[in-house]
Write a protein that holds these residues in place. Sequence first.
Motif, PDB file in Angstrom:
ATOM      1  N   THR A  27       0.824  -1.206   0.000  1.00 23.79           N
ATOM      2  CA  THR A  27       0.000   0.000   0.000  1.00 23.79           C
ATOM      3  C   THR A  27       0.860   1.259   0.000  1.00 23.79           C
ATOM      4  O   THR A  27       0.568   2.228  -0.713  1.00 23.79           O
ATOM      5  N   ILE A  28       1.924   1.261   0.784  1.00 18.27           N
ATOM      6  CA  ILE A  28       2.832   2.409   0.798  1.00 18.27           C
ATOM      7  C   ILE A  28       3.437   2.614  -0.589  1.00 18.27           C
ATOM      8  O   ILE A  28       3.542   3.750  -1.078  1.00 18.27           O
ATOM      9  N   ALA A  56      -7.021   2.214   0.563  1.00 18.50           N
ATOM     10  CA  ALA A  56      -6.439   1.590   1.753  1.00 18.50           C
ATOM     11  C   ALA A  56      -7.424   1.596   2.920  1.00 18.50           C
ATOM     12  O   ALA A  56      -7.538   0.604   3.657  1.00 18.50           O
ATOM     13  N   ILE A  57      -8.143   2.685   3.090  1.00 13.79           N
ATOM     14  CA  ILE A  57      -9.125   2.780   4.172  1.00 13.79           C
ATOM     15  C   ILE A  57     -10.164   1.678   4.056  1.00 13.79           C
ATOM     16  O   ILE A  57     -10.552   1.048   5.048  1.00 13.79           O
ATOM     17  N   VAL A  58     -10.622   1.418   2.836  1.00 16.48           N
ATOM     18  CA  VAL A  58     -11.724   0.479   2.626  1.00 16.48           C
ATOM     19  C   VAL A  58     -11.252  -0.964   2.644  1.00 16.48           C
ATOM     20  O   VAL A  58     -11.912  -1.832   3.228  1.00 16.48           O
ATOM     21  N   VAL A  59     -10.112  -1.245   2.031  1.00 20.37           N
ATOM     22  CA  VAL A  59      -9.739  -2.643   1.812  1.00 20.37           C
ATOM     23  C   VAL A  59      -8.892  -3.219   2.950  1.00 20.37           C
ATOM     24  O   VAL A  59      -8.863  -4.433   3.148  1.00 20.37           O
ATOM     25  N   PRO A  62      -8.245  -1.605  10.089  1.00 14.40           N
ATOM     26  CA  PRO A  62      -7.874  -0.298  10.654  1.00 14.40           C
ATOM     27  C   PRO A  62      -6.396  -0.187  11.006  1.00 14.40           C
ATOM     28  O   PRO A  62      -5.760   0.838  10.727  1.00 14.40           O
ATOM     29  N   THR A  63      -5.831  -1.237  11.608  1.00 16.48           N
ATOM     30  CA  THR A  63      -4.414  -1.198  11.975  1.00 16.48           C
ATOM     31  C   THR A  63      -3.528  -1.107  10.736  1.00 16.48           C
ATOM     32  O   THR A  63      -2.560  -0.332  10.702  1.00 16.48           O
ATOM     33  N   GLN A  64      -3.855  -1.882   9.714  1.00 15.66           N
ATOM     34  CA  GLN A  64      -3.073  -1.854   8.484  1.00 15.66           C
ATOM     35  C   GLN A  64      -3.166  -0.499   7.793  1.00 15.66           C
ATOM     36  O   GLN A  64      -2.162   0.016   7.285  1.00 15.66           O
ATOM     37  N   ALA A 210     -11.857  -1.481  -4.392  1.00 12.43           N
ATOM     38  CA  ALA A 210     -11.709  -2.233  -3.147  1.00 12.43           C
ATOM     39  C   ALA A 210     -12.672  -3.409  -3.111  1.00 12.43           C
ATOM     40  O   ALA A 210     -12.319  -4.507  -2.653  1.00 12.43           O
ATOM     41  N   GLN A 211     -13.891  -3.202  -3.578  1.00 12.30           N
ATOM     42  CA  GLN A 211     -14.860  -4.297  -3.655  1.00 12.30           C
ATOM     43  C   GLN A 211     -14.330  -5.421  -4.538  1.00 12.30           C
ATOM     44  O   GLN A 211     -14.418  -6.596  -4.197  1.00 12.30           O
ATOM     45  N   ALA A 212     -13.785  -5.063  -5.687  1.00  8.35           N
ATOM     46  CA  ALA A 212     -13.266  -6.064  -6.618  1.00  8.35           C
ATOM     47  C   ALA A 212     -12.092  -6.839  -6.002  1.00  8.35           C
ATOM     48  O   ALA A 212     -12.004  -8.064  -6.158  1.00  8.35           O
ATOM     49  N   VAL A 213     -11.214  -6.126  -5.291  1.00 12.79           N
ATOM     50  CA  VAL A 213     -10.068  -6.786  -4.672  1.00 12.79           C
ATOM     51  C   VAL A 213     -10.525  -7.730  -3.560  1.00 12.79           C
ATOM     52  O   VAL A 213     -10.031  -8.861  -3.453  1.00 12.79           O
TER      53      VAL A 213
END
Length: 218
Positions: A27-28, A56-59, A62-64, A210-213
């Motif tokens: 993600t970074i 990133a927020i959706v997929v 919270p910690t990640q 995010a849904q697709a992933v």
Amino acid sequence: METTDVNTKAAAATPSRTRSVAFVGLTIAIMAVLAWITIPLGPVPFTLQMFAVTFAIVVLTPTQAMASIAGYLLLGAVGLPVFSGMRGGFGVLAGPTGGFLWGYLIGVAAAVVLLHLVRTRTGWDAGRRERALDPAAAAAQTPAQRVGRFLRASGVEVLAGVLFTAIAYACGCVQYAAVAGVSLEAAFLVACAPFIVVDACKIVAAVACAQAVRAAVR
């Protein structure tokens, strides 16, 4: 027996931690790459950072999500060229557009808290799975029906993206006004107003991706 149980739990947790670290690192990297795609629009450039952060927020958990945005800002602060225009260093964070980056951290925190509360204290996730259609039924829907279904299934995630974006805008305006020596109204007109429609599209696109992933890795 207790030692065996502890060892078993530790062995089971190792792949999960490795997966989380991999997700955060990837993600970074995505945030950095999309920040390099820059289109100058006045003092604040157009980039795809907002898309990457909303995704990133959706997929992610919270910690990640928090680890990803904190790691991204830390790498940029120490000088790695991960910010827009392949820039890095604390000077970017302290500059006129640095407030947006600080706003990412605060906005992600608020957005993941919102999603966590909804997911854990309501039946929203279960209801979304129950409303899922088979591919044939989904293909037979009209465009209007597809939009309505998307909003019913992902409205809270879109709202989380809006919350994140609003906080990033607010922080960006305050710092831009302070550093550039202009009013908040002028800062908003220069640094935020030109991007509202585009950023709204980024939110919807990020939630859809995010849904697709999630469907692919489920």
